[in-house]
Design an enzyme around this catalytic site. Structure first.
Site, PDB file in Angstrom:
ATOM      1  N   CYS A  59     -26.225  -2.499  -4.658  1.00  0.00           N
ATOM      2  CA  CYS A  59     -27.040  -1.444  -4.772  1.00  0.00           C
ATOM      3  C   CYS A  59     -26.880  -0.568  -4.304  1.00  0.00           C
ATOM      4  CB  CYS A  59     -28.186  -1.944  -4.387  1.00  0.00           C
ATOM      5  SG  CYS A  59     -28.640  -3.729  -4.785  1.00  0.00           S
ATOM      6  N   GLY A 114       4.064   5.606   3.238  1.00  0.00           N
ATOM      7  CA  GLY A 114       3.798   7.282   2.689  1.00  0.00           C
ATOM      8  C   GLY A 114       3.927   7.567   1.093  1.00  0.00           C
ATOM      9  N   GLU A 161       8.090   2.834   7.534  1.00  0.00           N
ATOM     10  CA  GLU A 161       7.267   2.234   7.397  1.00  0.00           C
ATOM     11  C   GLU A 161       6.350   2.529   6.337  1.00  0.00           C
ATOM     12  OE1 GLU A 161       5.176   3.704  10.354  1.00  0.00           O
ATOM     13  OE2 GLU A 161       6.309   3.108  11.641  1.00  0.00           O
ATOM     14  N   PRO A 162       7.240   1.052   5.377  1.00  0.00           N
ATOM     15  CA  PRO A 162       6.359   1.429   3.722  1.00  0.00           C
ATOM     16  C   PRO A 162       5.476   0.678   3.681  1.00  0.00           C
ATOM     17  CG  PRO A 162       9.108  -0.237   3.456  1.00  0.00           C
ATOM     18  CD  PRO A 162       8.481   0.807   4.810  1.00  0.00           C
ATOM     19  N   GLY A 163       3.621   0.976   2.838  1.00  0.00           N
ATOM     20  CA  GLY A 163       3.645  -0.251   2.925  1.00  0.00           C
ATOM     21  C   GLY A 163       3.077  -0.473   1.668  1.00  0.00           C
ATOM     22  N   TYR A 177      -4.594  -2.012   0.060  1.00  0.00           N
ATOM     23  CA  TYR A 177      -5.363  -1.489   0.271  1.00  0.00           C
ATOM     24  C   TYR A 177      -6.855  -1.711  -0.236  1.00  0.00           C
ATOM     25  CZ  TYR A 177      -2.349   1.456   3.304  1.00  0.00           C
ATOM     26  OH  TYR A 177      -1.062   2.027   3.398  1.00  0.00           O
ATOM     27  N   TYR A 230     -11.705   7.165  -2.217  1.00  0.00           N
ATOM     28  CA  TYR A 230     -11.127   7.815  -2.486  1.00  0.00           C
ATOM     29  C   TYR A 230     -10.404   8.631  -4.170  1.00  0.00           C
ATOM     30  CZ  TYR A 230      -8.877   5.660   1.423  1.00  0.00           C
ATOM     31  OH  TYR A 230      -8.653   4.317   2.580  1.00  0.00           O
TER      32      TYR A 230
HETATM   33  N1  LLP Z   1       2.969   4.189   9.027  1.00  0.00           N
HETATM   34  C1  LLP Z   1       1.885   5.012   9.748  1.00  0.00           C
HETATM   35  C2  LLP Z   1       1.754   5.341  10.869  1.00  0.00           C
HETATM   36  C3  LLP Z   1       0.298   4.535   8.789  1.00  0.00           C
HETATM   37  O1  LLP Z   1      -0.138   5.049   9.546  1.00  0.00           O
HETATM   38  C4  LLP Z   1       0.657   4.496   7.425  1.00  0.00           C
HETATM   39  C5  LLP Z   1      -0.351   3.863   6.263  1.00  0.00           C
HETATM   40  C6  LLP Z   1       1.708   3.670   7.039  1.00  0.00           C
HETATM   41  C7  LLP Z   1       3.243   4.266   7.493  1.00  0.00           C
HETATM   42  C8  LLP Z   1       1.845   2.640   5.482  1.00  0.00           C
HETATM   43  O2  LLP Z   1       1.664   4.315   4.291  1.00  0.00           O
HETATM   44  P1  LLP Z   1       2.047   4.046   2.937  1.00  0.00           P
HETATM   45  O3  LLP Z   1       3.479   3.721   2.965  1.00  0.00           O
HETATM   46  O4  LLP Z   1       0.605   2.700   3.038  1.00  0.00           O
HETATM   47  O5  LLP Z   1       1.289   4.748   2.243  1.00  0.00           O
HETATM   48  N2  LLP Z   1      -6.484   2.837   2.746  1.00  0.00           N
HETATM   49  C9  LLP Z   1      -5.874   3.661   2.236  1.00  0.00           C
HETATM   50  C10 LLP Z   1      -4.208   4.623   2.484  1.00  0.00           C
HETATM   51  C11 LLP Z   1      -4.607   4.364   4.273  1.00  0.00           C
HETATM   52  C12 LLP Z   1      -3.117   4.866   4.915  1.00  0.00           C
HETATM   53  C13 LLP Z   1      -2.931   4.911   6.363  1.00  0.00           C
HETATM   54  N3  LLP Z   1      -1.856   4.684   7.343  1.00  0.00           N
HETATM   55  C14 LLP Z   1      -5.923   4.572   1.069  1.00  0.00           C
HETATM   56  O6  LLP Z   1      -6.296   3.661   0.165  1.00  0.00           O
HETATM   57  O7  LLP Z   1      -5.308   4.747   0.099  1.00  0.00           O
END
Ligand code: LLP
Length: 433
Positions: A350, A241, A279-281, A379, A322
């Site tokens: 369109c 997050g 769990e960073p994404g 994303y 968003y």
């Molecule tokens: N762990 C869990 C359980 C999650 O649901 C998520 C993201 C992450 C880790 C990774 O979160 P991050 O570090 O990437 O913030 N499509 C949206 C973001 C959706 C996030 C969903 N869950 C966007 O483009 O902003």
């Protein structure tokens, strides 16, 4: 920090000119930087170890699940956080063993749970009573023991966009933290279940640390209560997050640095005696990618100057979904004397929602010019669709002066090949009489 810069007047990804990639594979396309991926991973993991935290990182592959991206991070030591069987298969295909995979998600099917159990996944994060019962039944019938965390919902406001906030009572995620004792008692009594951890994830693109602090304090209290009740909790999963800067303006007051985040973790959970999983994404891949598009048409409307690009909302949906802001830069470095003007940057799809930016101040951009969208590594490609029957666009990975097409452009044959003509319709409409 990233590795997309102008060199000799041309935008480069590391040491590869963007124009060169465009000449070879056409536009639009995504391009990712290996050096940035590696750096972000190391900065995040390093911030935790620097404070002596016993930690492990499971990259949330939903952010960018290209096999080469996962493999690059796996080589750095990352495990994978997954939310579907498809993601689990991707992680394993990219070289992440099941023993380094955490399975999150609010709705896993029995087939998916069976697959995860058969592969001996490291941990399953359970989000409902019903899932717990199902998992116990499946694991027992397979003679397996599922190592689980209960994902608790701490009822904390992450102060992010409503569509990506997950830790409030009204969100669908996790089990109310107030019910945690009851649910751990149930989990401990069920066959085939070994409750080893507590999981929490309150949302994405967090730009403040306070919601994390509030959450981790609640988790620490919970662990102490659970231990008093005899549950030997030795692991915690603190989710992802952490936000990234999307705008140049934000870079002046950037989202929290990994160091500061790690300090909050250390303050609240440093002495809890648990191995900490993260769990960073977005934080790892977001600024490691760009979307490159060509200006098809410049349309000087009465009220607006529109840049119509060859990329659209189906390629990058974040602005439409968003109100996401992505920096836009010309691939050819603008002359400082080029006049700056307000542009509406749109795609060819369109609907009016197919707008990347409204009244964005940009140096005058002409037809045929390439533009680069920043912070598109997370994303972006993973949320793409073929809306308007637009083929999925390629993904390119750069490493120093080399590049590799890590997903080729979808062909029209592939696109149409997904459909079937129903039995009762003539197979070839042209020859039908
Ligand atoms: N762990 C869990 C359980 C999650 O649901 C998520 C993201 C992450 C880790 C990774 O979160 P991050 O570090 O990437 O913030 N499509 C949206 C973001 C959706 C996030 C969903 N869950 C966007 O483009 O902003």
């Amino acid at each position: 920090m990233h590795h997309f810069d102008y060199i000799d007047g041309e935008m480069h990804a590391e040491n590869v000119p963007i124009q060169q990639i465009a000449d070879e594979i056409g536009t639009p396309f995504y391009v990712y930087s290996t050096a940035t991926l590696v750096r972000h991973y190391q900065v995040f993991a390093g911030a935790l170890t620097a404070l002596g935290l016993d930690s492990e990182v499971f990259y949330a592959i939903k952010a960018n699940s290209n096999l080469s991206v996962i493999a690059t991070l796996a080589a750095e030591g990352a495990g994978a956080d997954i939310v579907s069987e498809g993601e689990m298969r991707r992680a394993m295909a990219a070289g992440v063993p099941a023993s380094r995979i955490v399975y999150s998600g609010v709705g896993k099917s029995e087939a998916e749970l069976t697959f995860a159990l058969s592969e001996n996944v490291h941990q399953i994060n359970v989000e409902s009573d019903s899932e717990l019962e199902t998992l116990s039944r499946l694991a027992s019938s397979m003679g397996k023991t599922a190592r689980i965390a209960i994902r608790v919902n701490p009822d904390v406001d992450a102060k992010t966009h409503a569509k990506i906030s997950t830790g409030k009572k009204e969100n669908k995620f996790g089990i109310d933290i107030d019910r945690a004792e009851e649910i751990y008692a149930r989990a401990a009594a069920l066959p085939g279940i070994e409750p080893v951890s507590v999981a929490v994830h309150i949302g994405s693109q967090l730009t403040e640390l306070e919601p994390y602090r509030a959450t981790f304090v609640r988790v620490a209290e919970l662990v102490r209560r659970l231990r008093e009740l005899g549950h030997d909790i030795r692991h915690l999963d603190l989710g992802g997050g952490l936000g990234i800067p999307y705008t140049a303006a934000q870079s002046n007051s950037p989202p929290p640095a990994p160091d500061d985040y790690a300090r909050v973790v250390a303050d609240t959970l440093g002495d809890i005696g648990c191995k900490l999983a993260f769990e960073p994404g977005r934080m790892i891949v977001g600024n490691a990618g760009m979307l490159i598009a060509k200006t098809l048409i410049v349309k000087q409307g009465e009220a607006r100057r529109f840049l119509v690009l060859d990329a659209a909302m189906n390629d990058l949906i974040r602005p439409a979904l968003y109100e996401g802001h992505h920096e836009i830069k010309p691939v050819k470095e603008p002359n400082p004397k080029t006049p700056v003007q307000a542009h509406d940057v749109v795609g060819p799809v369109c609907e009016t929602g197919d707008t990347f930016a409204t009244e964005r101040a940009l140096p005058l951009i002409n037809e045929g010019e390439l533009v680069a969208f920043g912070s598109a590594g997370a994303y972006g490609a993973v949320m793409a669709s073929t809306y308007n029957s637009r083929p999925l666009i390629p993904e390119v990975l750069v490493s120093d002066d080399q590049f590799s097409v890590v997903r080729p452009r979808q062909t029209y044959e592939m696109l149409l090949g997904m459909d079937r003509i129903a039995d009762w319709l003539p197979a070839d409409q042209e020859n039908a009489d």
